[in-house]
Write a protein that holds these residues in place. Sequence first.
Motif, mmCIF file in Angstrom:
data_model
loop_
_atom_site.group_PDB
_atom_site.id
_atom_site.type_symbol
_atom_site.label_atom_id
_atom_site.label_comp_id
_atom_site.label_asym_id
_atom_site.label_seq_id
_atom_site.Cartn_x
_atom_site.Cartn_y
_atom_site.Cartn_z
ATOM 1 N N UNK A 93 0.798 -1.216 0.000
ATOM 2 C CA UNK A 93 0.000 0.000 0.000
ATOM 3 C C UNK A 93 0.830 1.265 0.000
ATOM 4 N N UNK A 94 2.136 1.168 0.085
ATOM 5 C CA UNK A 94 2.993 2.345 0.128
ATOM 6 C C UNK A 94 4.096 2.163 1.152
ATOM 7 N N UNK A 95 4.380 3.217 1.912
ATOM 8 C CA UNK A 95 5.411 3.149 2.947
ATOM 9 C C UNK A 95 4.741 3.162 4.313
ATOM 10 N N UNK A 96 5.381 2.602 5.268
ATOM 11 C CA UNK A 96 4.845 2.585 6.621
ATOM 12 C C UNK A 96 5.676 1.677 7.510
ATOM 13 N N UNK A 97 5.149 1.372 8.663
ATOM 14 C CA UNK A 97 5.857 0.524 9.619
ATOM 15 C C UNK A 97 5.604 -0.940 9.290
ATOM 16 N N UNK A 98 6.670 -1.689 9.357
ATOM 17 C CA UNK A 98 6.550 -3.125 9.148
ATOM 18 C C UNK A 98 7.180 -3.836 10.340
ATOM 19 N N UNK A 99 6.690 -5.016 10.630
ATOM 20 C CA UNK A 99 7.203 -5.844 11.718
ATOM 21 C C UNK A 99 8.004 -6.970 11.093
ATOM 22 N N UNK A 100 9.250 -7.093 11.513
ATOM 23 C CA UNK A 100 10.082 -8.199 11.031
ATOM 24 C C UNK A 100 9.644 -9.461 11.773
ATOM 25 N N UNK A 101 9.078 -10.405 11.074
ATOM 26 C CA UNK A 101 8.447 -11.565 11.697
ATOM 27 C C UNK A 101 9.441 -12.582 12.247
ATOM 28 N N UNK A 102 10.552 -12.757 11.600
ATOM 29 C CA UNK A 102 11.490 -13.786 12.076
ATOM 30 C C UNK A 102 12.046 -13.465 13.462
ATOM 31 N N UNK A 103 12.606 -12.266 13.684
ATOM 32 C CA UNK A 103 13.078 -11.982 15.045
ATOM 33 C C UNK A 103 11.936 -11.871 16.044
ATOM 34 N N UNK A 104 10.776 -11.374 15.607
ATOM 35 C CA UNK A 104 9.634 -11.306 16.516
ATOM 36 C C UNK A 104 9.198 -12.706 16.927
ATOM 37 N N UNK A 105 9.275 -13.651 15.997
ATOM 38 C CA UNK A 105 8.923 -15.038 16.308
ATOM 39 C C UNK A 105 9.890 -15.637 17.320
ATOM 40 N N UNK A 106 11.155 -15.282 17.187
ATOM 41 C CA UNK A 106 12.153 -15.785 18.130
ATOM 42 C C UNK A 106 11.870 -15.253 19.529
ATOM 43 N N UNK A 107 11.418 -14.020 19.631
ATOM 44 C CA UNK A 107 11.148 -13.445 20.957
ATOM 45 C C UNK A 107 9.893 -14.008 21.589
ATOM 46 N N UNK A 108 9.044 -14.681 20.816
ATOM 47 C CA UNK A 108 7.840 -15.283 21.386
ATOM 48 C C UNK A 108 8.205 -16.475 22.265
ATOM 49 N N UNK A 109 9.297 -17.158 21.961
ATOM 50 C CA UNK A 109 9.723 -18.301 22.780
ATOM 51 C C UNK A 109 9.971 -17.920 24.230
ATOM 52 N N UNK A 110 10.872 -16.947 24.486
ATOM 53 C CA UNK A 110 11.073 -16.533 25.872
ATOM 54 C C UNK A 110 9.809 -15.931 26.489
ATOM 55 N N UNK A 111 8.995 -15.317 25.668
ATOM 56 C CA UNK A 111 7.751 -14.744 26.165
ATOM 57 C C UNK A 111 6.867 -15.839 26.754
ATOM 58 N N UNK A 112 6.786 -16.943 26.058
ATOM 59 C CA UNK A 112 5.994 -18.073 26.552
ATOM 60 C C UNK A 112 6.654 -18.733 27.756
ATOM 61 N N UNK A 113 7.966 -18.531 27.898
ATOM 62 C CA UNK A 113 8.653 -19.094 29.051
ATOM 63 C C UNK A 113 8.117 -18.568 30.365
ATOM 64 N N UNK A 114 7.729 -17.291 30.391
ATOM 65 C CA UNK A 114 7.150 -16.733 31.612
ATOM 66 C C UNK A 114 5.859 -17.423 31.989
#
Length: 188
Positions: A93-114
């Motif tokens: 759609x143009x320019x804007x904010x994007x979320x990098x999914x691979x590193x975000x996915x890696x951070x979900x692991x420790x998140x679930x650890x809590x």
Amino acid sequence: MYTPMDSRAYVWIPPRMVAKLKRTLPLLGAVTTAVALATCVAVPVMGYSLPTQHSTTNGISVMVAMFSAVLLLMSGVALLFAPTWVEVGHHPGGSGHILRLRPASVSVGPLCGGAASIVGLPLFYLFYATPLTWSDPGPDNPHGYIKITFGIAVYLLMPLVAFALGVVDVAIGWPLLRPSRETIHRYS
């Protein structure tokens, strides 16, 4: 020239979602990290200074509570780094904010650890509360029970706080770090 965005590596996120990722998650991560660090210090100090310190199961309960605190610490650190996975880029759609999914996915692991401390929580109470409710009468304890002190009550509440924060981290962080189409639509 526009090159298409790899949908497996990046996802466009609306400005309201960016604001939540950059404000709420680091704040929650800072609180979680602070509580986890305090718990990492308080659990062994309190655990080995309570009237139950001579119980064999006391050492096991301290280790289980420390495991829970370390998992919570990992969850807090993962939330602190959440804003680094957002960048400005090009999307269909143009320019804007994007979320990098691979590193975000890696951070979900420790998140679930809590939240994984759900396994440690019953073990902690099994090993620590059992000697509180019944024990063998002896010279130091003629009645066979241990009087609950303020320190014991606080020590019993610490894993509950760790578990509650871990669940909150997952409930808030998971939808933002692994956004579904419905979540992205809700924030647009």
